[in-house]
Design a protein around this motif. Structure first.
Motif, PDB file in Angstrom:
ATOM      1  N   THR A   1     -36.083 101.448 107.862  1.00 40.18           N
ATOM      2  CA  THR A   1     -35.117  99.743 109.362  1.00 40.18           C
ATOM      3  C   THR A   1     -34.609  98.841 108.324  1.00 40.18           C
TER       4      THR A   1
ATOM      5  N   ASP B   1     -39.340  96.081 109.859  1.00 37.22           N
ATOM      6  CA  ASP B   1     -40.029  96.854 111.134  1.00 37.22           C
ATOM      7  C   ASP B   1     -40.295  96.134 112.077  1.00 37.22           C
TER       8      ASP B   1
ATOM      9  N   THR C   1     -41.930 100.864 115.350  1.00 35.97           N
ATOM     10  CA  THR C   1     -43.493 101.107 114.313  1.00 35.97           C
ATOM     11  C   THR C   1     -44.023 101.680 116.071  1.00 35.97           C
TER      12      THR C   1
ATOM     13  N   VAL D   1     -42.908 105.797 109.313  1.00 39.70           N
ATOM     14  CA  VAL D   1     -41.594 104.658 108.612  1.00 39.70           C
ATOM     15  C   VAL D   1     -42.572 104.633 107.398  1.00 39.70           C
TER      16      VAL D   1
END
Length: 321
Positions: A212, A215, A218, A228
Protein backbone atom coordinates in the motif's frame (compact mmCIF):
# COMPACT_ATOMS: atom_id res chain seq x y z
CA UNK A 1 -47.78 60.58 9.83
CA UNK A 2 -44.21 61.03 11.04
CA UNK A 3 -45.19 59.75 14.52
CA UNK A 4 -46.77 56.65 12.92
CA UNK A 5 -43.52 55.91 11.03
CA UNK A 6 -41.49 56.19 14.22
CA UNK A 7 -43.76 53.74 16.04
CA UNK A 8 -43.48 51.19 13.19
CA UNK A 9 -39.71 51.57 13.11
CA UNK A 10 -39.49 50.96 16.86
CA UNK A 11 -41.58 47.81 16.58
CA UNK A 12 -39.43 46.47 13.71
CA UNK A 13 -36.23 47.18 15.61
CA UNK A 14 -37.60 45.40 18.65
CA UNK A 15 -38.48 42.35 16.59
CA UNK A 16 -35.04 42.30 14.99
CA UNK A 17 -33.36 42.56 18.37
CA UNK A 18 -35.42 39.66 19.68
CA UNK A 19 -34.51 37.59 16.66
CA UNK A 20 -30.84 38.34 17.14
CA UNK A 21 -31.14 37.40 20.78
CA UNK A 22 -32.71 34.07 19.82
CA UNK A 23 -29.87 33.36 17.39
CA UNK A 24 -27.27 34.10 20.01
CA UNK A 25 -28.92 31.86 22.55
CA UNK A 26 -29.12 28.98 20.06
CA UNK A 27 -25.42 29.15 19.15
CA UNK A 28 -23.84 25.99 20.47
CA UNK A 29 -25.75 22.83 21.12
CA UNK A 30 -29.22 22.25 19.73
CA UNK A 31 -30.41 24.03 16.60
CA UNK A 32 -33.31 26.50 16.57
CA UNK A 33 -35.93 23.73 16.37
CA UNK A 34 -34.38 21.81 19.26
CA UNK A 35 -32.64 19.21 17.07
CA UNK A 36 -29.32 18.20 18.68
CA UNK A 37 -26.09 18.97 16.84
CA UNK A 38 -23.37 16.34 16.51
CA UNK A 39 -19.96 17.40 15.20
CA UNK A 40 -17.87 14.71 13.51
CA UNK A 41 -14.22 15.05 12.52
CA UNK A 42 -14.00 12.68 9.52
CA UNK A 43 -16.39 12.15 6.65
CA UNK A 44 -16.19 8.37 7.16
CA UNK A 45 -17.53 8.62 10.70
CA UNK A 46 -19.84 11.40 9.55
CA UNK A 47 -21.63 8.98 7.25
CA UNK A 48 -21.90 6.45 10.08
CA UNK A 49 -23.39 9.05 12.44
CA UNK A 50 -25.86 10.19 9.77
CA UNK A 51 -26.99 6.60 9.26
CA UNK A 52 -27.39 6.11 13.01
CA UNK A 53 -29.39 9.28 13.58
CA UNK A 54 -31.22 10.08 10.33
CA UNK A 55 -33.24 13.27 10.79
CA UNK A 56 -33.15 12.94 14.58
CA UNK A 57 -29.97 15.05 14.75
CA UNK A 58 -28.08 17.66 12.75
CA UNK A 59 -24.69 16.20 11.81
CA UNK A 60 -21.85 18.63 11.08
CA UNK A 61 -18.88 16.93 9.35
CA UNK A 62 -15.60 18.83 9.48
CA UNK A 63 -13.55 17.10 6.76
CA UNK A 64 -14.89 17.15 3.18
CA UNK A 65 -14.68 14.25 0.75
CA UNK A 66 -11.16 13.37 -0.46
CA UNK A 67 -9.52 15.21 2.46
CA UNK A 68 -6.28 13.76 3.80
CA UNK A 69 -6.95 13.57 7.57
CA UNK A 70 -3.24 13.73 8.35
CA UNK A 71 -2.85 17.00 6.45
CA UNK A 72 -6.25 18.66 6.98
CA UNK A 73 -6.20 22.00 8.83
CA UNK A 74 -9.46 23.38 10.25
CA UNK A 75 -10.80 26.84 9.49
CA UNK A 76 -12.08 29.19 12.18
CA UNK A 77 -15.60 28.11 11.22
CA UNK A 78 -14.63 24.44 11.60
CA UNK A 79 -13.31 25.14 15.08
CA UNK A 80 -16.51 26.99 16.00
CA UNK A 81 -18.64 24.11 14.72
CA UNK A 82 -16.77 21.68 16.95
CA UNK A 83 -16.94 23.91 20.03
CA UNK A 84 -20.65 24.62 19.65
CA UNK A 85 -21.85 21.04 19.16
CA UNK A 86 -23.74 19.00 21.74
CA UNK A 87 -21.16 16.21 21.35
CA UNK A 88 -18.12 15.52 19.19
CA UNK A 89 -17.35 12.21 17.44
CA UNK A 90 -13.71 11.58 16.51
CA UNK A 91 -11.61 8.70 15.23
CA UNK A 92 -8.81 9.07 17.78
CA UNK A 93 -5.27 7.64 17.97
CA UNK A 94 -3.87 10.73 16.27
CA UNK A 95 -5.74 10.14 13.02
CA UNK A 96 -6.94 13.78 12.87
CA UNK A 97 -3.46 15.24 13.25
CA UNK A 98 -4.35 18.80 12.30
CA UNK A 99 -7.47 18.79 14.47
CA UNK A 100 -5.91 17.73 17.77
CA UNK A 101 -5.78 21.26 19.20
CA UNK A 102 -9.38 21.87 18.10
CA UNK A 103 -10.54 18.63 19.74
CA UNK A 104 -8.73 19.42 22.99
CA UNK A 105 -10.14 22.96 22.93
CA UNK A 106 -13.68 21.60 22.58
CA UNK A 107 -13.08 19.28 25.52
CA UNK A 108 -11.87 22.23 27.58
CA UNK A 109 -15.12 24.02 26.65
CA UNK A 110 -17.12 21.10 28.03
CA UNK A 111 -17.98 19.27 24.80
CA UNK A 112 -18.14 15.53 25.45
CA UNK A 113 -15.97 13.62 22.96
CA UNK A 114 -16.46 10.07 21.68
CA UNK A 115 -13.27 8.52 20.24
CA UNK A 116 -14.19 5.48 18.18
CA UNK A 117 -10.75 3.87 18.54
CA UNK A 118 -11.46 3.32 22.24
CA UNK A 119 -14.27 0.89 21.40
CA UNK A 120 -12.54 -1.60 19.10
CA UNK A 121 -9.78 -4.17 19.40
CA UNK A 122 -6.72 -2.20 18.28
CA UNK A 123 -3.57 -3.18 16.44
CA UNK A 124 -0.06 -1.79 16.79
CA UNK A 125 1.09 1.02 14.54
CA UNK A 126 3.95 0.66 12.08
CA UNK A 127 7.48 1.23 13.30
CA UNK A 128 7.65 4.60 11.54
CA UNK A 129 4.53 5.74 13.39
CA UNK A 130 6.04 4.74 16.72
CA UNK A 131 8.87 7.19 16.05
CA UNK A 132 6.30 9.84 15.10
CA UNK A 133 4.46 9.25 18.39
CA UNK A 134 7.65 9.81 20.37
CA UNK A 135 7.69 13.35 19.00
CA UNK A 136 4.49 14.11 20.92
CA UNK A 137 1.90 12.86 18.41
CA UNK A 138 -1.20 11.85 20.41
CA UNK A 139 0.75 10.33 23.28
CA UNK A 140 -2.48 9.01 24.79
CA UNK A 141 -2.70 6.43 21.99
CA UNK A 142 1.00 5.93 21.36
CA UNK A 143 1.69 2.90 19.21
CA UNK A 144 -1.93 2.37 18.08
CA UNK A 145 -2.86 2.10 14.39
CA UNK A 146 -5.88 4.42 13.92
CA UNK A 147 -7.28 2.86 10.71
CA UNK A 148 -9.80 0.50 12.34
CA UNK A 149 -12.50 1.54 9.84
CA UNK A 150 -10.96 -0.56 7.04
CA UNK A 151 -12.56 -3.49 8.89
CA UNK A 152 -16.38 -3.20 8.80
CA UNK A 153 -16.71 -5.65 11.69
CA UNK A 154 -14.75 -3.28 13.92
CA UNK A 155 -16.79 -0.38 12.55
CA UNK A 156 -19.95 -2.23 13.57
CA UNK A 157 -18.58 -2.53 17.12
CA UNK A 158 -17.68 1.17 17.16
CA UNK A 159 -21.12 2.13 15.80
CA UNK A 160 -22.86 0.08 18.48
CA UNK A 161 -20.84 1.81 21.20
CA UNK A 162 -21.48 5.18 19.56
CA UNK A 163 -25.23 4.60 19.57
CA UNK A 164 -25.13 3.90 23.30
CA UNK A 165 -23.00 7.02 23.85
CA UNK A 166 -25.42 9.23 21.92
CA UNK A 167 -28.44 7.88 23.80
CA UNK A 168 -26.67 8.60 27.10
CA UNK A 169 -25.26 12.04 26.26
CA UNK A 170 -27.96 13.54 24.03
CA UNK A 171 -31.40 13.51 25.73
CA UNK A 172 -33.25 13.95 22.43
CA UNK A 173 -31.78 10.64 21.23
CA UNK A 174 -32.77 8.68 24.33
CA UNK A 175 -35.73 7.19 22.47
CA UNK A 176 -36.88 3.83 21.13
CA UNK A 177 -36.99 5.31 17.62
CA UNK A 178 -33.30 6.16 17.75
CA UNK A 179 -32.30 2.81 19.27
CA UNK A 180 -34.27 0.89 16.63
CA UNK A 181 -32.70 2.89 13.82
CA UNK A 182 -29.20 2.47 15.27
CA UNK A 183 -29.65 -1.28 15.77
CA UNK A 184 -30.77 -1.63 12.15
CA UNK A 185 -27.68 0.18 10.86
CA UNK A 186 -25.32 -1.84 13.06
CA UNK A 187 -26.90 -4.98 11.60
CA UNK A 188 -26.22 -3.59 8.10
CA UNK A 189 -22.55 -3.12 8.98
CA UNK A 190 -22.29 -6.70 10.23
CA UNK A 191 -23.90 -7.91 7.00
CA UNK A 192 -21.39 -5.77 5.07
CA UNK A 193 -18.56 -7.69 6.74
CA UNK A 194 -19.96 -10.93 5.35
CA UNK A 195 -20.42 -9.35 1.93
CA UNK A 196 -16.76 -8.31 1.83
CA UNK A 197 -15.68 -11.80 2.81
CA UNK A 198 -17.68 -13.21 -0.10
CA UNK A 199 -16.23 -10.66 -2.54
CA UNK A 200 -12.68 -11.60 -1.52
CA UNK A 201 -13.31 -15.34 -1.77
CA UNK A 202 -11.85 -15.37 -5.29
CA UNK A 203 -8.41 -14.39 -3.94
CA UNK A 204 -6.48 -17.53 -2.89
CA UNK A 205 -4.42 -17.50 0.31
CA UNK A 206 -1.09 -17.35 -1.52
CA UNK A 207 -2.13 -14.13 -3.31
CA UNK A 208 -3.49 -12.31 -0.25
CA UNK A 209 -0.57 -9.92 -0.09
CA UNK A 210 -0.93 -6.15 0.11
CA UNK A 211 1.51 -3.40 -0.78
CA UNK A 212 0.00 0.00 0.00
CA UNK A 213 0.89 3.66 -0.28
CA UNK A 214 1.16 3.87 3.51
CA UNK A 215 0.17 1.61 6.40
CA UNK A 216 -3.60 1.89 6.32
CA UNK A 217 -5.01 -1.61 5.64
CA UNK A 218 -3.62 -3.50 8.64
CA UNK A 219 -7.09 -3.96 10.16
CA UNK A 220 -8.48 -5.10 6.80
CA UNK A 221 -5.64 -7.61 6.52
CA UNK A 222 -6.20 -8.84 10.06
CA UNK A 223 -9.91 -9.40 9.42
CA UNK A 224 -9.71 -11.12 6.03
CA UNK A 225 -6.51 -13.12 6.20
CA UNK A 226 -4.19 -10.89 4.17
CA UNK A 227 -0.53 -10.06 4.80
CA UNK A 228 0.76 -6.50 4.45
CA UNK A 229 4.00 -7.12 2.60
CA UNK A 230 5.07 -3.49 2.78
CA UNK A 231 4.14 0.16 2.42
CA UNK A 232 5.71 2.88 0.30
CA UNK A 233 5.48 5.19 3.31
CA UNK A 234 6.31 2.88 6.23
CA UNK A 235 4.00 4.60 8.73
CA UNK A 236 0.32 5.10 9.49
CA UNK A 237 0.62 8.82 8.65
CA UNK A 238 1.23 10.41 5.25
CA UNK A 239 3.46 12.99 6.96
CA UNK A 240 6.30 10.46 7.11
CA UNK A 241 8.56 10.00 4.08
CA UNK A 242 10.49 7.03 2.65
CA UNK A 243 14.15 7.10 1.69
CA UNK A 244 15.53 5.91 -1.63
CA UNK A 245 16.78 2.83 0.16
CA UNK A 246 13.25 2.13 1.44
CA UNK A 247 11.89 2.21 -2.12
CA UNK A 248 14.66 -0.10 -3.40
CA UNK A 249 14.11 -2.55 -0.56
CA UNK A 250 10.35 -2.59 -1.09
CA UNK A 251 10.79 -3.06 -4.85
CA UNK A 252 12.90 -6.13 -4.16
CA UNK A 253 10.22 -7.45 -1.80
CA UNK A 254 7.44 -6.90 -4.34
CA UNK A 255 9.46 -8.76 -6.97
CA UNK A 256 10.29 -11.64 -4.63
CA UNK A 257 6.70 -11.99 -3.44
CA UNK A 258 5.23 -11.77 -6.93
CA UNK A 259 2.77 -9.05 -5.90
CA UNK A 260 0.71 -7.96 -8.95
CA UNK A 261 -0.62 -4.64 -7.60
CA UNK A 262 0.34 -1.67 -5.45
CA UNK A 263 -2.59 0.06 -3.76
CA UNK A 264 -2.51 3.85 -3.54
CA UNK A 265 -4.75 6.23 -1.56
CA UNK A 266 -7.25 8.38 -3.43
CA UNK A 267 -6.78 11.09 -0.78
CA UNK A 268 -2.98 11.21 -1.11
CA UNK A 269 -0.58 11.76 -4.04
CA UNK A 270 0.31 8.51 -5.83
CA UNK A 271 3.72 9.55 -7.22
CA UNK A 272 5.61 7.29 -4.82
CA UNK A 273 3.40 4.31 -5.64
CA UNK A 274 4.00 4.91 -9.35
CA UNK A 275 7.73 5.25 -8.69
CA UNK A 276 7.71 1.89 -6.93
CA UNK A 277 5.78 0.26 -9.78
CA UNK A 278 8.30 1.62 -12.28
CA UNK A 279 11.15 0.35 -10.14
CA UNK A 280 9.63 -3.13 -10.07
CA UNK A 281 8.71 -3.11 -13.75
CA UNK A 282 6.70 -5.83 -15.46
CA UNK A 283 2.94 -5.95 -15.12
CA UNK A 284 2.63 -4.49 -11.63
CA UNK A 285 -0.38 -2.13 -11.52
CA UNK A 286 -1.16 0.84 -9.29
CA UNK A 287 -4.75 0.55 -8.05
CA UNK A 288 -6.42 3.39 -6.13
CA UNK A 289 -8.40 2.61 -2.98
CA UNK A 290 -10.54 4.89 -0.82
CA UNK A 291 -8.57 4.42 2.35
CA UNK A 292 -8.95 7.46 4.62
CA UNK A 293 -11.75 9.49 3.10
CA UNK A 294 -15.01 9.00 1.27
CA UNK A 295 -15.11 9.90 -2.40
CA UNK A 296 -17.24 12.38 -4.29
CA UNK A 297 -20.85 11.60 -5.14
CA UNK A 298 -20.98 9.02 -7.90
CA UNK A 299 -17.52 7.62 -7.12
CA UNK A 300 -18.93 4.42 -5.64
CA UNK A 301 -17.41 5.45 -2.32
CA UNK A 302 -19.56 8.39 -1.22
CA UNK A 303 -20.84 6.35 1.75
CA UNK A 304 -18.95 4.18 4.20
CA UNK A 305 -20.64 1.01 2.95
CA UNK A 306 -19.97 2.02 -0.65
CA UNK A 307 -16.31 2.71 0.13
CA UNK A 308 -15.87 -0.72 1.73
CA UNK A 309 -17.59 -2.51 -1.17
CA UNK A 310 -15.58 -0.60 -3.80
CA UNK A 311 -12.29 -1.32 -2.06
CA UNK A 312 -13.10 -5.02 -1.68
CA UNK A 313 -14.02 -5.28 -5.36
CA UNK A 314 -10.85 -3.50 -6.52
CA UNK A 315 -8.63 -5.64 -4.29
CA UNK A 316 -10.32 -8.81 -5.47
CA UNK A 317 -10.03 -7.86 -9.14
CA UNK A 318 -6.36 -6.87 -8.74
CA UNK A 319 -5.23 -9.97 -6.85
CA UNK A 320 -7.45 -12.81 -8.07
CA UNK A 321 -5.74 -15.09 -10.61
Amino acid sequence: MRRHHLIVAAVVCGLLAAACGDDASSAGGASDDGTPTIAVTTNILGDVVENLTGDLAEVEVVMPANADPHEFQPSAQDAATVREADVLVANGAGFEEGLEDTIHGAEDDGVVVFEAIDHVETLAAAEGELEHAEDGHDAGHEGVDPHFFTDPARMAAAAEALAAFLADEVPALDTDAFRDRAASYVAELRALDGEVEATLSSVPAERRKLVTNHDVFTYFADRYGFVVVGAVIPATTTQAAPSGGDIDELAATVTAEGVPAIFADTSSPDELANTLASEVGGDVKVVELFSESLGDEGSGADTYAGMVRTNATRISEALAP
